[in-house]
Design an enzyme around this catalytic site. Sequence first.
Site, PDB file in Angstrom:
ATOM      1  N   GLU A   9       1.140 -10.406  -9.323  1.00 49.36           N
ATOM      2  CA  GLU A   9       1.609 -11.272  -8.474  1.00 49.36           C
ATOM      3  C   GLU A   9       0.264 -12.596  -8.658  1.00 49.36           C
ATOM      4  O   GLU A   9      -0.739 -12.065  -8.487  1.00 49.36           O
ATOM      5  CB  GLU A   9       1.740 -11.009  -6.991  1.00 49.36           C
ATOM      6  CG  GLU A   9       2.003 -12.016  -6.120  1.00 49.36           C
ATOM      7  CD  GLU A   9       1.883 -11.403  -4.748  1.00 49.36           C
ATOM      8  OE1 GLU A   9       1.722 -10.390  -4.193  1.00 49.36           O
ATOM      9  OE2 GLU A   9       1.900 -12.313  -3.821  1.00 49.36           O
TER      10      GLU A   9
ATOM     11  N   ARG B  53      -3.896   4.526  -9.408  1.00 46.34           N
ATOM     12  CA  ARG B  53      -4.584   3.457  -9.472  1.00 46.34           C
ATOM     13  C   ARG B  53      -6.051   3.873 -10.143  1.00 46.34           C
ATOM     14  O   ARG B  53      -6.480   4.893 -10.034  1.00 46.34           O
ATOM     15  CB  ARG B  53      -4.980   2.501  -8.170  1.00 46.34           C
ATOM     16  CG  ARG B  53      -3.893   2.282  -7.537  1.00 46.34           C
ATOM     17  CD  ARG B  53      -4.222   1.854  -6.041  1.00 46.34           C
ATOM     18  NE  ARG B  53      -5.044   0.404  -6.093  1.00 46.34           N
ATOM     19  CZ  ARG B  53      -4.381  -0.696  -5.970  1.00 46.34           C
ATOM     20  NH1 ARG B  53      -3.183  -0.955  -6.113  1.00 46.34           N
ATOM     21  NH2 ARG B  53      -5.138  -2.029  -6.004  1.00 46.34           N
TER      22      ARG B  53
ATOM     23  N   LYS C 100      -7.316  -7.416  -4.224  1.00 43.95           N
ATOM     24  CA  LYS C 100      -7.501  -8.720  -4.208  1.00 43.95           C
ATOM     25  C   LYS C 100      -7.765  -9.510  -3.122  1.00 43.95           C
ATOM     26  O   LYS C 100      -8.416 -10.427  -3.159  1.00 43.95           O
ATOM     27  CB  LYS C 100      -6.223  -9.254  -5.068  1.00 43.95           C
ATOM     28  CG  LYS C 100      -5.960  -9.051  -6.407  1.00 43.95           C
ATOM     29  CD  LYS C 100      -4.666  -9.791  -7.114  1.00 43.95           C
ATOM     30  CE  LYS C 100      -3.501  -9.120  -6.724  1.00 43.95           C
ATOM     31  NZ  LYS C 100      -2.206  -9.586  -7.508  1.00 43.95           N
TER      32      LYS C 100
HETATM   33  P1  ATP Z   1      -2.707  -6.351  -3.983  1.00 42.74           P
HETATM   34  O1  ATP Z   1      -4.009  -6.104  -4.083  1.00 42.74           O
HETATM   35  O2  ATP Z   1      -2.380  -7.949  -3.584  1.00 42.74           O
HETATM   36  O3  ATP Z   1      -1.835  -5.416  -3.256  1.00 42.74           O
HETATM   37  P2  ATP Z   1      -1.852  -5.533  -6.448  1.00 42.74           P
HETATM   38  O4  ATP Z   1      -3.517  -4.985  -6.703  1.00 42.74           O
HETATM   39  O5  ATP Z   1      -1.050  -4.677  -6.450  1.00 42.74           O
HETATM   40  O6  ATP Z   1      -1.942  -6.434  -5.430  1.00 42.74           O
HETATM   41  P3  ATP Z   1      -0.411  -6.942  -8.495  1.00 42.74           P
HETATM   42  O7  ATP Z   1      -0.728  -8.336  -9.159  1.00 42.74           O
HETATM   43  O8  ATP Z   1       0.897  -6.707  -7.883  1.00 42.74           O
HETATM   44  O9  ATP Z   1      -1.712  -6.617  -7.648  1.00 42.74           O
HETATM   45  O10 ATP Z   1      -0.534  -5.947  -9.788  1.00 42.74           O
HETATM   46  C1  ATP Z   1       0.072  -5.902 -10.885  1.00 42.74           C
HETATM   47  C2  ATP Z   1       0.072  -4.735 -11.492  1.00 42.74           C
HETATM   48  O11 ATP Z   1      -1.245  -3.940 -11.768  1.00 42.74           O
HETATM   49  C3  ATP Z   1       1.177  -3.768 -10.323  1.00 42.74           C
HETATM   50  O12 ATP Z   1       1.934  -2.951 -11.291  1.00 42.74           O
HETATM   51  C4  ATP Z   1       0.127  -2.759  -9.948  1.00 42.74           C
HETATM   52  O13 ATP Z   1       0.633  -1.709  -9.620  1.00 42.74           O
HETATM   53  C5  ATP Z   1      -1.133  -2.875 -10.929  1.00 42.74           C
HETATM   54  N1  ATP Z   1      -2.401  -2.491 -10.381  1.00 42.74           N
HETATM   55  C6  ATP Z   1      -3.189  -3.135  -9.527  1.00 42.74           C
HETATM   56  N2  ATP Z   1      -4.208  -2.604  -9.094  1.00 42.74           N
HETATM   57  C7  ATP Z   1      -4.325  -1.572  -9.965  1.00 42.74           C
HETATM   58  C8  ATP Z   1      -5.353  -0.510 -10.001  1.00 42.74           C
HETATM   59  N3  ATP Z   1      -6.369  -0.653  -9.279  1.00 42.74           N
HETATM   60  N4  ATP Z   1      -5.275   0.226 -10.916  1.00 42.74           N
HETATM   61  C9  ATP Z   1      -4.141   0.304 -11.785  1.00 42.74           C
HETATM   62  N5  ATP Z   1      -3.247  -0.408 -11.563  1.00 42.74           N
HETATM   63  C10 ATP Z   1      -3.205  -1.408 -10.842  1.00 42.74           C
HETATM   64 MG    MG Z   2       0.979  -5.691  -5.405  1.00 44.01          MG
END
Ligand code: ATP
Ligand code: MG
Length: 563
Positions: A42, A268, A278
């Site tokens: 996003e 994650r 974020k």
């Molecule tokens: P927010 O912090 O706003 O919830 P998010 O960290 O999920 O957002 P996105 O931009 O939606 O951020 O993430 C894009 C992709 O990265 C998604 O598929 C999410 O699952 C993955 N992702 C985000 N954070 C992690 C993490 N710490 N480890 C592994 N994958 C991640």
């Molecule tokens: Mg997300």
Amino acid sequence: MSESAPSAPSTQGSTDFIGDIIRADNQQGTYAGRVQTRFPPEPNGWLHIGHAKAITVDFDSAQNNGGICNLRFDDTNPETEDTEFVDSIIADLKWLGFTPANVFYASDYFDKLYEWAEYLIGEHLAYVDEQDGETISAQRGGYGNPGIESPFRDRPADQSLDRFRRMRAGEFADGTMVLRAKIDMNHENMQLRDPVLYRIRRGHHHRTQDAWVIYPTYDWAHGQSDALEGVTHSLCTLEFVSHRPLYDWCLSHLPLPYDKPKQIEFARLELTNTVTSKRRLAKLVADGTVEGWDDPRMPTLAGLRKRGYPARSIVAFCRDMGVSKTNARHAIEELESYVRRDLNKVAQRRMAVLRPIKLTITNWPEGQIEYFDVMNNPENPDDGTRKVAFTGELFIEQDDFAEVPPPKFYRLSLGREVRLRGAYFVTATDLVKDDQGNVTEVLATYDPASKGGNSPDGRKVKSTIHWVSRPHAVAATVALYDRLFSAANPGETTGEPLDDLNPSSRELLENCQVEQALTETGPGEVVQFERLGYFAADPDRPMHFHRTVGLRDEWAAIQKRKG
Ligand code: ATP
Ligand code: MG
């Protein structure tokens, strides 16, 4: 690998559950042998180390199995998204070394998503609910508590259709009504209790501008975007496990152009002493706690890049940590050991004095300059040598001299002999103090027979210190960094990670004196300052360096303590 490991030709050598699913699908001809994944950020923040993990999993899963991976911006929320983030994400992905087959935007599917929503209404699978948000969420119930059906749930389809079209046309105020899927208000999975698919939200969207006043929710946009693109395996993190039945429900009720994609979740990646939320990272930027999303203390890819982390060591770390079904926090020291090992092979060695004090050699021939050939990188002789000027007027580190040496201090003190790296043996003979009694200069004699730093007669010195010739030294600014969060697991005591911010995560040293060769360091290049660590040249500010990591392998020390 065990005896019974499948003999599928995998060049990666590691078996992992995502790869297993994909390979099984390929063998069975599901998706006609196609493999397509996507990385779906996003655009509401910059990419961080957790995203590097997702990127590695998404791209490797496709590329190791003959497929492709696309970048898709999940840009369905006009309020928090911006082109600044789109641009940074594209740049960071490129830096990490991954090239998406295509760059897509969920906002390009707004027409189709809208059309499919009308289709669901026509199938009596969605309805416009005119209750406010609070009422709707109160009616959702909870685990073990049934939900309450909306009075609008069974309204005729053409009434919902009429309201939905007028929602789109902008006839209603924000928050006055929503489109909901009609699934089951008693379902044990809350996600299936008539989830919201569309809300009215007058926000300026960075791509569709003001064309829309209704926006799809994550659950309505994500799976449908996957299906429109022909994604086969939709990889995401564990927080989406409970969304999977909804993902499947939506897709199973639509006329899809491709076979239904499959959502697969993995853990994650989190690191100690930092966060990957974020929202919280955005707060640090907004507050001015850090200098920006690319501040070298941030766990963002841009921050790590400025800090001097090589992209390949980040990717290697993500790959080696593997894919798992349980969330785990990895020690940041382990990532640092990847960085250190990588830099050790490639970084040029240089001499830099961070907190200088004068060292004057009293028996040095007046005006004499000697040039020593010093290896640029003992790990890689091909990097050659450089000439480093030596004179009787030098800078050394303040803490390499002690007027009153504490126990086990083997560096310079009055009457003590040490080696100046690659140059000569010197013995401190006297010191000069300022009015406040601070030592401002150390006087010493050198042994001409110890040229090159070699002992002339087998006598030993207990330490070797680095130095810079004063007439040749160049001023520099050096930023030293400590952990951004002082707790290994930020927020573990109060629940709020920001409570554990380390107030002194940066120390800026503005009076450093470094060797001349450092003026030729390229923007972003990482060098080793002898005895001090690895330092990255700032991409914009000349003679400004960021400490990447120290030389000591703390991860090895942690492992040793564990036994
Ligand atoms: P927010 O912090 O706003 O919830 P998010 O960290 O999920 O957002 P996105 O931009 O939606 O951020 O993430 C894009 C992709 O990265 C998604 O598929 C999410 O699952 C993955 N992702 C985000 N954070 C992690 C993490 N710490 N480890 C592994 N994958 C991640
Ligand atoms: Mg997300």
